[in-house]
Structures are given as structure tokens and as C-alpha cells.
Design a protein around this motif. Structure first.
Motif, PDB file in Angstrom:
ATOM      1  N   PHE A  43      -2.467 -89.586 -15.035  1.00  0.00           N
ATOM      2  CA  PHE A  43      -0.957 -89.894 -15.427  1.00  0.00           C
ATOM      3  C   PHE A  43      -0.436 -88.871 -16.252  1.00  0.00           C
ATOM      4  O   PHE A  43       0.657 -88.015 -16.010  1.00  0.00           O
ATOM      5  N   TRP A  44      -1.052 -88.458 -17.224  1.00  0.00           N
ATOM      6  CA  TRP A  44      -0.433 -87.500 -18.366  1.00  0.00           C
ATOM      7  C   TRP A  44      -0.446 -86.231 -17.883  1.00  0.00           C
ATOM      8  O   TRP A  44       0.584 -85.396 -17.956  1.00  0.00           O
ATOM      9  N   PHE A  45      -1.595 -85.558 -16.820  1.00  0.00           N
ATOM     10  CA  PHE A  45      -1.588 -84.409 -16.199  1.00  0.00           C
ATOM     11  C   PHE A  45      -0.433 -84.303 -15.241  1.00  0.00           C
ATOM     12  O   PHE A  45       0.328 -83.340 -15.530  1.00  0.00           O
ATOM     13  N   GLY A  46       0.133 -85.585 -14.577  1.00  0.00           N
ATOM     14  CA  GLY A  46       1.035 -85.343 -13.696  1.00  0.00           C
ATOM     15  C   GLY A  46       2.573 -85.154 -14.517  1.00  0.00           C
ATOM     16  O   GLY A  46       3.365 -84.451 -14.122  1.00  0.00           O
ATOM     17  N   LEU A  47       2.710 -85.962 -15.663  1.00  0.00           N
ATOM     18  CA  LEU A  47       3.873 -86.107 -16.108  1.00  0.00           C
ATOM     19  C   LEU A  47       4.117 -84.629 -16.901  1.00  0.00           C
ATOM     20  O   LEU A  47       5.177 -84.151 -17.030  1.00  0.00           O
ATOM     21  N   VAL A  48       3.101 -84.243 -17.669  1.00  0.00           N
ATOM     22  CA  VAL A  48       3.065 -82.794 -18.240  1.00  0.00           C
ATOM     23  C   VAL A  48       3.480 -81.558 -17.217  1.00  0.00           C
ATOM     24  O   VAL A  48       3.996 -80.798 -17.491  1.00  0.00           O
ATOM     25  N   ALA A  49       2.878 -81.783 -16.041  1.00  0.00           N
ATOM     26  CA  ALA A  49       3.192 -80.760 -14.957  1.00  0.00           C
ATOM     27  C   ALA A  49       4.578 -80.968 -14.698  1.00  0.00           C
ATOM     28  O   ALA A  49       5.228 -79.731 -14.425  1.00  0.00           O
TER      29      ALA A  49
END
Length: 294
Positions: free
Chosen positions: A44-50
Motif C-alpha cells: 500500500f505505501w509503495f503504491g501511494l508513495v509512487a
């Protein structure tokens, strides 16, 4: 120049900040209640930061002044970021992050209105989902439309947000790990939907790569960020990004959907298997109790 310099927005947008901050807060509040695993939290955090990096950093200057950088941006907005957010299955955590009274009085009534339900039924229809997913790529890459979108900052933001929203809807539909119902599509249809999106991306990417003339002169008119890169080479790299990484993301999505299909089948949670078991149970004769003789 350090990392903070690059994370500083090229053009500050309160819309981006609010749109990404709200789900971040809800996920933090609800992840513990919903018992979200470490891997799902990382996804989730990887997608949101991306999404943040592709929307709200100094890299936006390069996205506006090089075609291949623009294609890299949309690869993140339409594929990578939404894919990892959907892969984390954040629905339960996001719902748990909303205060209970808000869910009862605002969220649930809003989602149950006929207009919202009908709209979701339309955009989540498999044919519509594939058409939107591929059609938006084609639409924004039509040379006259792309020319205007890169000049008008309002249309530029509409273009980017349309890719994000459509990507979230598509990958949410395809990567749903549940059986149908409650999922909108059966596992087999999810695999077919994402496979159907692969050939049009390959065709468009190959067309852009092999076209012998410049399709998007807007970047030469407004000035290129990398003066050492020729317009045709820039266009070819952009076509390759759509052709190979874009298609590969769809292949990976198909493999994930196939994995869900096999897992649900192994657990006997497919609708056809449940029906077969129910019929088998009804077909078995009931043994009558033996009579006792004195």
C-alpha cells in the motif's frame, strides 16, 4: 542536490496533497483493526508513495518536457501505483479507519444511492473496464489532444487524475482476491479482462516506436529537458515503455488473478464448485433407521 530537493513539488497542488493524505490517514487508523499484514502494508505505501512521486515532485518538470518521461509518469499513475495499492487489498483497513458514526450516517448511505450503484455497475462491467483502461491511453496519446493537454495545465491535471482513477478501478476489479459474490467478477473473468488489455497496449506502443516521423512536436516547441536526446529517440523510448513495461504489468496482473483463481478453487470457494457440492449433498440418499424386532 539532496532527496528533499527532488521531493519538493514543481507546482504545489492542494488537491494532490488532500487526495493522498486522506487514504494515508485512514489506512494508518484502520490497518491495526483490520489486521493487515506487513507485506500488504508495504504494498500500500509503495503504491501511494509512487503516486506522490509521479504527481507532486520536481520530476513533474521532466514529465512535461520529455515524451518518454511522460510515458514513465503514466506508467506509474495508471499501472504501478494503482496496482500495488489494489494488491494490498486495503478496503477493510480504509473502512475501519473511518469513524463508525461517519460510516453509518454518510459513507454507507452515499454508496447505496441508486446513482452511485448504477455508476459502479457500469464502470465495473468487464467490457467497459477494459475499454476505459485501454481507451484512455489511446485518447490522451492522440496527437491533437496530447498537444492541448500538455499546454493547458487544467487539462494536464485532468489527464493525470483520469489515469489514476481508472487505474485504481481497473486493478481493484482485477486483483480482488474474493470469490464472486461478493467480488463483482468471477476469478476466470478477471484473468480474461486483464489479458484483453495486453494486445492494444502492444499495438499502440509498437506504432509509436516504428513511426518514422515525430508524433508529438509539443515537446520540441516547448523545449526539451534533455537536449542531447533527439526527438525520434525520445519517441521510441516512450513507445517501448508502453509496449514492454506496460504490457508486462498486465501479464503480472493476469498471473496474480490466476493465482487467486487457483487458491479459491483449492478451497472449494468457487460458485460452480459450491453448487456441485450442494447438488451432491442433495443426491445422497438418507438411510432410514433400522426397525427393531422383539
Amino acid at each position: 542536490m539532496n532527496l528533499l530537493y527532488w521531493l519538493d513539488p514543481w507546482e504545489f497542488s492542494p488537491t494532490v496533497v488532500i487526495a493522498l493524505l486522506v487514504p494515508a490517514i485512514l489506512f494508518v487508523r484502520g490497518a491495526h483493526k483490520a489486521k493487515v499484514s506487513i507485506l500488504r502494508r508495504i504494498s500500500f505505501w509503495f503504491g501511494l508513495v509512487a503516486l506522490y512521486v509521479a504527481l507532486h515532485t520536481r520530476l513533474d518538470y521532466f514529465f512535461e518536457h520529455e515524451f518518454f518521461m511522460h510515458r514513465a509518469q503514466h506508467l506509474v499513475l495508471h499501472h504501478l501505483g494503482p496496482f500495488f495499492i489494489a494488491l494490498s487489498y486495503p478496503g477493510a483497513a480504509l473502512r475501519a479507519g473511518i469513524p463508525f458514526s461517519w460510516r453509518q450516517h454518510f459513507v454507507r448511505p452515499a454508496l447505496e444511492t441508486p446513482v452511485v450503484r448504477k455508476l459502479l455497475d457500469v464502470v465495473m462491467h468487464p467490457v467497459v473496464a477494459v475499454t476505459l483502461f485501454v481507451g484512455l491511453i489511446y485518447f490522451w496519446l492522440m496527437s491533437p489532444i496530447h498537444f492541448v493537454a500538455m499546454l493547458d495545465w487544467r487539462l494536464y491535471r485532468v489527464m493525470n487524475w483520469s489515469m489514476v482513477i481508472d487505474g485504481l478501478l481497473f486493478w481493484w476489479l482485477v486483483l480482488d482476491p474474493r470469490p464472486a459474490p461478493p467480488a463483482r467478477l468471477s476469478p476466470g473473468k478477471r484473468v480474461l479482462v486483464v489479458i484483453a488489455a495486453i494486445p492494444p497496449q502492444i499495438i499502440l506502443g509498437a506504432f509509436i516506436f516504428f513511426t518514422p516521423h515525430e508524433l508529438y512536436p509539443i515537446y520540441s516547441i516547448c523545449g526539451r529537458a534533455f537536449t542531447w536526446l533527439s526527438p525520434m529517440r525520445d519517441q521510441q523510448i516512450g513507445g517501448l515503455l508502453l509496449w514492454i513495461p506496460g504490457s508486462m504489468m498486465s501479464v503480472i496482473g493476469a498471473l496474480v488473478a490466476l493465482r487467486h483463481w487457483m487458491r479459491l478453487s483449492a478451497r472449494g470457494r468457487l460458485r460452480s464448485e459450491r453448487r456441485a457440492k450442494a447438488k451432491q449433498g442433495l443426491a445422497q440418499p438418507t438411510s432410514a433407521p433400522a426397525s427393531s424386532h422383539r
